[in-house]
Design an enzyme around this catalytic site. Structure first.
Site, PDB file in Angstrom:
ATOM      1  N   CYS A 189      -3.069   7.678 -36.514  1.00 33.41           N
ATOM      2  CA  CYS A 189      -3.933   8.719 -36.002  1.00 33.41           C
ATOM      3  C   CYS A 189      -3.477   9.771 -36.187  1.00 33.41           C
ATOM      4  O   CYS A 189      -4.133  11.256 -36.474  1.00 33.41           O
ATOM      5  CB  CYS A 189      -4.608   8.341 -34.404  1.00 33.41           C
ATOM      6  SG  CYS A 189      -3.114   7.795 -33.513  1.00 33.41           S
ATOM      7  N   HIS A 198      -4.923  13.715 -28.968  1.00 29.10           N
ATOM      8  CA  HIS A 198      -3.791  14.072 -29.424  1.00 29.10           C
ATOM      9  C   HIS A 198      -3.592  15.483 -29.867  1.00 29.10           C
ATOM     10  O   HIS A 198      -4.444  15.956 -30.366  1.00 29.10           O
ATOM     11  CB  HIS A 198      -3.116  13.233 -30.724  1.00 29.10           C
ATOM     12  CG  HIS A 198      -2.901  11.951 -30.408  1.00 29.10           C
ATOM     13  ND1 HIS A 198      -2.902  11.147 -29.208  1.00 29.10           N
ATOM     14  CD2 HIS A 198      -2.514  10.678 -31.413  1.00 29.10           C
ATOM     15  CE1 HIS A 198      -2.770   9.978 -29.309  1.00 29.10           C
ATOM     16  NE2 HIS A 198      -2.634   9.589 -30.543  1.00 29.10           N
TER      17      HIS A 198
END
Length: 340
Positions: free
Chosen positions: A127, A251
């Site tokens: 990711c 994130h």
């Protein structure tokens, strides 16, 4: 119309896969939901229909065309070869196959042509790598990139649905002055941050087989190795420091990029505004830049605060935020499946 199976259907990424399959109207003829024996028998609703979760077994893939796998590396190692042997194509969201030279590692906005090289399995990158590369690649193509350093601020979503729930409960407990017994995250997570809790190579004999160099954690080294593979450029210098922060979802990354060609902040913004999967979000007059809550539940990777690095020539800083569960995992996998 395809016969589709989701391995790891009850996890955070599995649930997001279901949401996106419905939202994007993926052509499904039948849908099989697979998970551990603990979850077998549960019912999950998809497009108004209750689907019973089945135990993941080696014979689960008969008649399946496409497997979207997010059940963990050891599970993929054991079961995904059986899926391929049954005639299915696997899009695997775990780390197990990513660096296998026979398995394409794909971000559709960057290297979609690599999908054609698959031998039954296509790997979804990490990711943090995906979130970094969406804005990095157009700059790499336009100006050349000599070096990039990423400092990541990674949410609980990267450790799964259980970690997200643990952060909620621990935050509430500590706010009320109560103790909390955590089980997933190794340190106090609420109101705290720490270097990423992936495997760390400390140079000890038992870590001698680690892919990460001495002093790196696996999460940091994934960003290096996966970037080289996706860009097909081992000469690009990549470095990362990965940090876990008490954010539920999405994130953030601070990128420092040294370019090969002279350019300006304005020209960088022009390139990023046209980049697929990237969106500029900022209002400098209000000191407003992308935040995790802006990216949560959204497809684009958000970019802002592009500025000149005054400490070295032809270097720039970018602030980048992306939903780890969505583009960092489920959406990227479904985009690969759509191209298939």
């Amino acid at each position: 119309m395809k016969h589709v199976a989701i391995a790891g259907a009850t996890g955070a990424v599995g649930q997001e896969l279901l949401t996106l399959l419905a939202e994007r109207n993926f052509p499904i003829k039948s849908l099989k939901l697979l998970a551990s024996s603990r979850s077998a028998g549960k019912k999950i609703k998809f497009k108004g229909e209750d689907i019973v979760v089945q135990e993941l077994r080696h014979d689960s893939f008969e008649g399946v065309d496409l497997v979207l796998s997010s059940a963990g590396g050891s599970i993929s190692k054991e079961f995904m070869p059986s899926a391929v042997n049954s005639g299915a194509v696997v899009v695997d969201n775990t780390s197990y196959f990513r660096m296998n030279p026979d398995v394409p590692l794909v971000v559709p906005e960057i290297n979609p042509e690599d999908i054609k090289k698959h031998k039954g399995i296509i790997a979804n990158p990490n990711c943090s790598t995906i979130i970094m590369l969406l804005p990095l690649y157009p700059l790499y193509k336009a100006f050349g990139v000599e070096r990039v350093h990423a400092t990541t601020y990674q949410a609980a979503s990267g450790a799964g649905a259980v970690a997200m729930e643990e952060l909620r409960l621990e935050s509430a407990a500590l706010a009320e002055g109560k103790t909390f017994n955590r089980t997933v995250i190794p340190h106090q997570y609420a109101f705290n941050l720490f270097p990423h809790n992936s495997s760390y190579n400390d140079g000890s004999p038992e870590k001698s087989g680690s892919n990460a160099p001495n002093g790196y954690c696996e999460e940091e080294w994934k960003m290096v190795a996966e970037t080289h593979k996706i860009f097909a450029d081992d000469n690009l210098r990549v470095n990362a420091t990965c940090v876990r922060v008490p954010v539920l979802r999405a994130h953030s990354e601070a990128l420092n990029i040294r370019l090969s060609k002279k350019t300006t902040v304005a020209e960088i913004y022009d390139v990023l505004r046209k980049a697929p999967g990237v969106e500029i979000l900022e209002d400098p007059s209000k000191n407003r830049w992308p935040m995790p809550i802006d990216a949560s539940g959204k497809d684009p990777v958000l970019v802002g605060r592009v500025r000149v690095d005054q400490s070295q020539d032809n270097a720039f800083d970018l602030w980048v935020v992306g939903d780890q569960i969505r583009k960092g995992a489920a959406l990227n996998a479904i985009q690969i499946a759509e191209l298939l």
